[in-house]
Design an enzyme around this catalytic site. Sequence first.
Site, PDB file in Angstrom:
ATOM      1  N   SER A 159       4.338  24.301  17.364  1.00  0.00           N
ATOM      2  CA  SER A 159       3.121  24.024  18.124  1.00  0.00           C
ATOM      3  C   SER A 159       2.231  22.933  17.520  1.00  0.00           C
ATOM      4  CB  SER A 159       2.318  25.310  18.310  1.00  0.00           C
ATOM      5  OG  SER A 159       3.040  26.201  19.119  1.00  0.00           O
ATOM      6  N   THR A 190       0.969  34.522  17.484  1.00  0.00           N
ATOM      7  CA  THR A 190       2.383  34.858  17.503  1.00  0.00           C
ATOM      8  C   THR A 190       2.635  36.132  16.719  1.00  0.00           C
ATOM      9  OG1 THR A 190       4.615  33.952  17.308  1.00  0.00           O
ATOM     10  CG2 THR A 190       3.077  33.338  15.554  1.00  0.00           C
ATOM     11  N   LYS A 196       0.395  39.740  18.499  1.00  0.00           N
ATOM     12  CA  LYS A 196       0.133  39.557  19.935  1.00  0.00           C
ATOM     13  C   LYS A 196      -0.472  40.779  20.635  1.00  0.00           C
ATOM     14  CE  LYS A 196       3.576  36.037  21.068  1.00  0.00           C
ATOM     15  NZ  LYS A 196       4.610  35.652  22.028  1.00  0.00           N
ATOM     16  N   ASN A 208      -1.067  35.605  23.821  1.00  0.00           N
ATOM     17  CA  ASN A 208      -0.629  34.561  22.882  1.00  0.00           C
ATOM     18  C   ASN A 208      -1.641  33.427  22.798  1.00  0.00           C
ATOM     19  OD1 ASN A 208      -0.209  33.195  25.288  1.00  0.00           O
ATOM     20  ND2 ASN A 208       1.589  32.121  24.507  1.00  0.00           N
ATOM     21  N   ALA A 229       9.620  38.858  25.528  1.00  0.00           N
ATOM     22  CA  ALA A 229       9.729  37.696  26.425  1.00  0.00           C
ATOM     23  C   ALA A 229       9.986  38.156  27.853  1.00  0.00           C
ATOM     24  CB  ALA A 229      10.851  36.770  25.945  1.00  0.00           C
ATOM     25  N   GLY A 235      15.458  26.324  27.498  1.00  0.00           N
ATOM     26  CA  GLY A 235      14.426  27.121  26.829  1.00  0.00           C
ATOM     27  C   GLY A 235      13.258  26.297  26.312  1.00  0.00           C
TER      28      GLY A 235
END
Length: 280
Positions: A22, A67, A71, A92, A132, A245
Amino acid sequence: MKIKGSTNVVALIGHPVEHSFSPPMHNAAFKSLKMDYVYTAFDVNPNDLENAVAGAQALNIKGFNVTIPHKIEVMKYLNEIDEVASLIGAVNTIDFKDLKGYNTDGIGAVKAIGEVTNIKNKNVVIAGAGGASRAISFYLAKYGADKLTILNRNVDKAQKLADDVLASGLIDDVSSDDIKNMDLKDVDILINTTPVGMHPNVDDVPIASAEEMHEDLVVFDAVYNPNETGLLKEAINVGAKPVYGIKMLLYQGAESFEIWTGKKAPIDVMEEALRKTLGF
Ligand SMILES: NC(=O)c1ccc[n+]([C@@H]2O[C@H](COP(=O)([O-])OP(=O)(O)OC[C@H]3O[C@@H](n4cnc5c(N)ncnc54)[C@H](OP(=O)(O)O)[C@@H]3O)[C@@H](O)[C@H]2O)c1
């Protein structure tokens, strides 16, 4: 990038955080828009989570990405939780303007799939019933999927998720099954949220083969390392549309960026930075 007295700070918190993609993605975005912001990462021990949130407020930090393992726990320390994040039960992204939590993982996946097809009225199969899958499933429901089948090794876990999604009232056809019973005949979109095929186990037998797929299928693999997983190779072999992804990583980041700054995220710049960091 020049750090000045006026520079706004956003950051990732997690434990660990050092391998995150990130910071380069967001800093490239800030640089391209000439915004006086910097994105950094803090490794926060679970015992210090409450202090980290309070400290960030005191320091006038603008936003957090959150993360593993924070979370779920972090929600206790927020003033408000976005409606879908609350259904998911995990956040998140935190916006310190109003100390509000969001979950941009699921919307990231839906936007990634949205590059090639509309979710509305689609028959979707999702493999996996972990974090997820949970984030994506509620957003599939919100964006108008018609039918959702959750496949997992542990069928009880898949059924629990199916019950929760059904209870949201956003969709009325949700079921669960063993991942062994994959049937893609009338399915429009297949989503993999299991780690099958993830580095270093890139030669694992994919959750579905080309023989089980058809050319009108869209196949999204949440696994982003390698870029083209065994599952996506099978999809390409049969002429189905692959969704990579990396796009979920990209769009979850873009969504967080827009929450913190109120500005449109520079997608191309963020994607280029992400690809550079990931090496593809
Ligand atoms: N692209 C992105 O932005 C993004 C974002 C988040 C996650 N991901 C990826 O998504 C994957 C899952 O993450 P998560 O956080 O949801 O993990 P998680 O909460 O641990 O859930 C993993 C799920 O995969 C299933 N599973 C694990 N190993 C399996 C195997 N060998 N065969 C079949 N099913 C298996 C588990 O089934 P059981 O319940 O039966 O154990 C569980 O349902 C990871 O590869 C992660 O890197 C990608």
